[in-house]
Design a protein around this motif. Structure first.
Motif, PDB file in Angstrom:
ATOM      1  N   PHE A  50       0.831  -1.198   0.000  1.00 44.94           N
ATOM      2  CA  PHE A  50       0.000   0.000   0.000  1.00 44.94           C
ATOM      3  C   PHE A  50       0.871   1.254   0.000  1.00 44.94           C
ATOM      4  O   PHE A  50       0.585   2.216  -0.728  1.00 44.94           O
ATOM      5  N   LYS A  51       1.947   1.255   0.786  1.00 45.72           N
ATOM      6  CA  LYS A  51       2.845   2.417   0.815  1.00 45.72           C
ATOM      7  C   LYS A  51       3.488   2.628  -0.550  1.00 45.72           C
ATOM      8  O   LYS A  51       3.594   3.762  -1.022  1.00 45.72           O
ATOM      9  N   GLN A  52       3.909   1.544  -1.185  1.00 50.26           N
ATOM     10  CA  GLN A  52       4.517   1.667  -2.507  1.00 50.26           C
ATOM     11  C   GLN A  52       3.505   2.182  -3.523  1.00 50.26           C
ATOM     12  O   GLN A  52       3.838   3.010  -4.376  1.00 50.26           O
ATOM     13  N   LEU A  53       2.281   1.722  -3.440  1.00 51.45           N
ATOM     14  CA  LEU A  53       1.232   2.180  -4.344  1.00 51.45           C
ATOM     15  C   LEU A  53       0.937   3.664  -4.110  1.00 51.45           C
ATOM     16  O   LEU A  53       0.751   4.425  -5.070  1.00 51.45           O
ATOM     17  N   ALA A  54       0.934   4.091  -2.857  1.00 50.58           N
ATOM     18  CA  ALA A  54       0.710   5.502  -2.552  1.00 50.58           C
ATOM     19  C   ALA A  54       1.861   6.368  -3.077  1.00 50.58           C
ATOM     20  O   ALA A  54       1.628   7.458  -3.625  1.00 50.58           O
ATOM     21  N   GLU A  55       3.091   5.887  -2.947  1.00 52.44           N
ATOM     22  CA  GLU A  55       4.233   6.614  -3.480  1.00 52.44           C
ATOM     23  C   GLU A  55       4.162   6.712  -5.005  1.00 52.44           C
ATOM     24  O   GLU A  55       4.447   7.774  -5.585  1.00 52.44           O
ATOM     25  N   LEU A  56       3.803   5.620  -5.639  1.00 52.78           N
ATOM     26  CA  LEU A  56       3.666   5.618  -7.094  1.00 52.78           C
ATOM     27  C   LEU A  56       2.587   6.595  -7.539  1.00 52.78           C
ATOM     28  O   LEU A  56       2.773   7.345  -8.507  1.00 52.78           O
ATOM     29  N   THR A  57       1.474   6.633  -6.825  1.00 49.79           N
ATOM     30  CA  THR A  57       0.393   7.559  -7.153  1.00 49.79           C
ATOM     31  C   THR A  57       0.862   9.001  -7.002  1.00 49.79           C
ATOM     32  O   THR A  57       0.567   9.848  -7.849  1.00 49.79           O
ATOM     33  N   ALA A  58       1.617   9.274  -5.937  1.00 49.89           N
ATOM     34  CA  ALA A  58       2.126  10.627  -5.728  1.00 49.89           C
ATOM     35  C   ALA A  58       3.093  11.019  -6.851  1.00 49.89           C
ATOM     36  O   ALA A  58       3.046  12.152  -7.363  1.00 49.89           O
ATOM     37  N   GLN A  59       3.948  10.103  -7.250  1.00 45.10           N
ATOM     38  CA  GLN A  59       4.883  10.391  -8.340  1.00 45.10           C
ATOM     39  C   GLN A  59       4.137  10.622  -9.656  1.00 45.10           C
ATOM     40  O   GLN A  59       4.481  11.525 -10.422  1.00 45.10           O
ATOM     41  N   LEU A  60       3.121   9.806  -9.914  1.00 44.94           N
ATOM     42  CA  LEU A  60       2.337   9.993 -11.140  1.00 44.94           C
ATOM     43  C   LEU A  60       1.598  11.337 -11.119  1.00 44.94           C
ATOM     44  O   LEU A  60       1.523  12.023 -12.146  1.00 44.94           O
ATOM     45  N   ASN A  61       1.077  11.725  -9.965  1.00 43.37           N
ATOM     46  CA  ASN A  61       0.423  13.029  -9.857  1.00 43.37           C
ATOM     47  C   ASN A  61       1.405  14.159 -10.133  1.00 43.37           C
ATOM     48  O   ASN A  61       1.076  15.137 -10.804  1.00 43.37           O
ATOM     49  N   LYS A  62       2.624  14.020  -9.638  1.00 42.59           N
ATOM     50  CA  LYS A  62       3.652  15.045  -9.865  1.00 42.59           C
ATOM     51  C   LYS A  62       3.991  15.141 -11.360  1.00 42.59           C
ATOM     52  O   LYS A  62       4.077  16.241 -11.918  1.00 42.59           O
ATOM     53  N   VAL A  63       4.166  13.980 -11.996  1.00 44.41           N
ATOM     54  CA  VAL A  63       4.468  13.968 -13.432  1.00 44.41           C
ATOM     55  C   VAL A  63       3.303  14.575 -14.225  1.00 44.41           C
ATOM     56  O   VAL A  63       3.507  15.381 -15.144  1.00 44.41           O
ATOM     57  N   ASN A  64       2.074  14.191 -13.884  1.00 41.55           N
ATOM     58  CA  ASN A  64       0.906  14.733 -14.577  1.00 41.55           C
ATOM     59  C   ASN A  64       0.802  16.244 -14.390  1.00 41.55           C
ATOM     60  O   ASN A  64       0.465  16.972 -15.325  1.00 41.55           O
ATOM     61  N   GLN A  65       1.102  16.720 -13.195  1.00 44.31           N
ATOM     62  CA  GLN A  65       1.037  18.152 -12.934  1.00 44.31           C
ATOM     63  C   GLN A  65       2.107  18.886 -13.747  1.00 44.31           C
ATOM     64  O   GLN A  65       1.840  19.939 -14.342  1.00 44.31           O
ATOM     65  N   GLN A  66       3.295  18.327 -13.801  1.00 49.98           N
ATOM     66  CA  GLN A  66       4.348  18.944 -14.606  1.00 49.98           C
ATOM     67  C   GLN A  66       3.956  18.936 -16.085  1.00 49.98           C
ATOM     68  O   GLN A  66       4.197  19.910 -16.811  1.00 49.98           O
ATOM     69  N   TRP A  67       3.356  17.850 -16.539  1.00 50.57           N
ATOM     70  CA  TRP A  67       2.907  17.775 -17.932  1.00 50.57           C
ATOM     71  C   TRP A  67       1.838  18.821 -18.211  1.00 50.57           C
ATOM     72  O   TRP A  67       1.891  19.509 -19.235  1.00 50.57           O
ATOM     73  N   ASN A  68       0.895  18.941 -17.307  1.00 45.74           N
ATOM     74  CA  ASN A  68      -0.179  19.921 -17.491  1.00 45.74           C
ATOM     75  C   ASN A  68       0.366  21.345 -17.501  1.00 45.74           C
ATOM     76  O   ASN A  68      -0.139  22.199 -18.230  1.00 45.74           O
ATOM     77  N   ASN A  69       1.397  21.611 -16.707  1.00 47.04           N
ATOM     78  CA  ASN A  69       1.991  22.950 -16.694  1.00 47.04           C
ATOM     79  C   ASN A  69       2.820  23.221 -17.943  1.00 47.04           C
ATOM     80  O   ASN A  69       2.870  24.353 -18.436  1.00 47.04           O
ATOM     81  N   ALA A  70       3.476  22.182 -18.467  1.00 41.12           N
ATOM     82  CA  ALA A  70       4.349  22.374 -19.621  1.00 41.12           C
ATOM     83  C   ALA A  70       3.612  22.223 -20.952  1.00 41.12           C
ATOM     84  O   ALA A  70       4.085  22.735 -21.975  1.00 41.12           O
ATOM     85  N   ALA A  71       2.492  21.535 -20.980  1.00 43.87           N
ATOM     86  CA  ALA A  71       1.787  21.257 -22.226  1.00 43.87           C
ATOM     87  C   ALA A  71       1.366  22.521 -22.974  1.00 43.87           C
ATOM     88  O   ALA A  71       1.509  22.570 -24.201  1.00 43.87           O
ATOM     89  N   PRO A  72       0.852  23.555 -22.325  1.00 42.26           N
ATOM     90  CA  PRO A  72       0.453  24.749 -23.084  1.00 42.26           C
ATOM     91  C   PRO A  72       1.613  25.420 -23.814  1.00 42.26           C
ATOM     92  O   PRO A  72       1.415  26.065 -24.844  1.00 42.26           O
ATOM     93  N   VAL A  73       2.806  25.277 -23.318  1.00 45.64           N
ATOM     94  CA  VAL A  73       3.964  25.884 -23.972  1.00 45.64           C
ATOM     95  C   VAL A  73       4.243  25.204 -25.306  1.00 45.64           C
ATOM     96  O   VAL A  73       4.619  25.865 -26.279  1.00 45.64           O
ATOM     97  N   PHE A  74       4.033  23.904 -25.379  1.00 42.30           N
ATOM     98  CA  PHE A  74       4.373  23.152 -26.581  1.00 42.30           C
ATOM     99  C   PHE A  74       3.206  22.934 -27.539  1.00 42.30           C
ATOM    100  O   PHE A  74       3.403  22.437 -28.640  1.00 42.30           O
TER     101      PHE A  74
END
Length: 127
Positions: free
Chosen positions: A59-83
């Motif tokens: 469960f801890k590993q799954l929560a960490e993975l979810t947090a990392q995916l949220n971070k990547v998605n947030q970075q993608w959402n912030n960078a996507a309008p530029v490209f």
């Protein structure tokens, strides 16, 4: 008369020996069974603890993975309008984590299935 007394003492001694042997054998078997039962219960409790620890770690590993995916998605959402051009304004979904009380395998499978369903729902909403 001496023979009768000797024979009676021998018979009484034999009966007394048989009864005492039977009682002692029962007690030793009972004691052995109790020790074996305690050992088995100890092994079972150790196994249950190992399984519980395993599910907690998963469960801890799954929560960490979810947090990392949220971070990547947030970075993608912030960078996507530029490209991309302003016409495409699709954002990746945020993944939700649920608090999980791991008590048994069925609850864990239900909780993991719920996370997968949340991801599928959000992906279909974004598309």
């Amino acid at each position: 008369m001496e023979w009768a007394l000797t024979l009676a003492a021998f018979v009484i001694g034999g009966v007394f020996g048989y009864v005492s042997h039977t009682l002692l054998a029962k007690n030793s078997r009972h004691k052995s069974n109790n020790e074996q039962l305690e050992q088995t219960q100890l092994e079972l409790s150790q196994y249950k603890q190992e399984v519980s620890d395993h599910f907690d770690d998963q469960f801890k590993q799954l929560a960490e993975l979810t947090a990392q995916l949220n971070k990547v998605n947030q970075q993608w959402n912030n960078a996507a309008p530029v490209f991309t051009s302003p016409v495409t304004d699709k954002k990746l979904p945020e993944l939700a984590t649920k608090p999980l009380e791991v008590t048994d395998k069925a609850n864990t499978e239900n909780a993991l299935g719920g996370i997968d369903n949340d991801v599928k729902d959000k992906v279909t909403e974004a598309a």
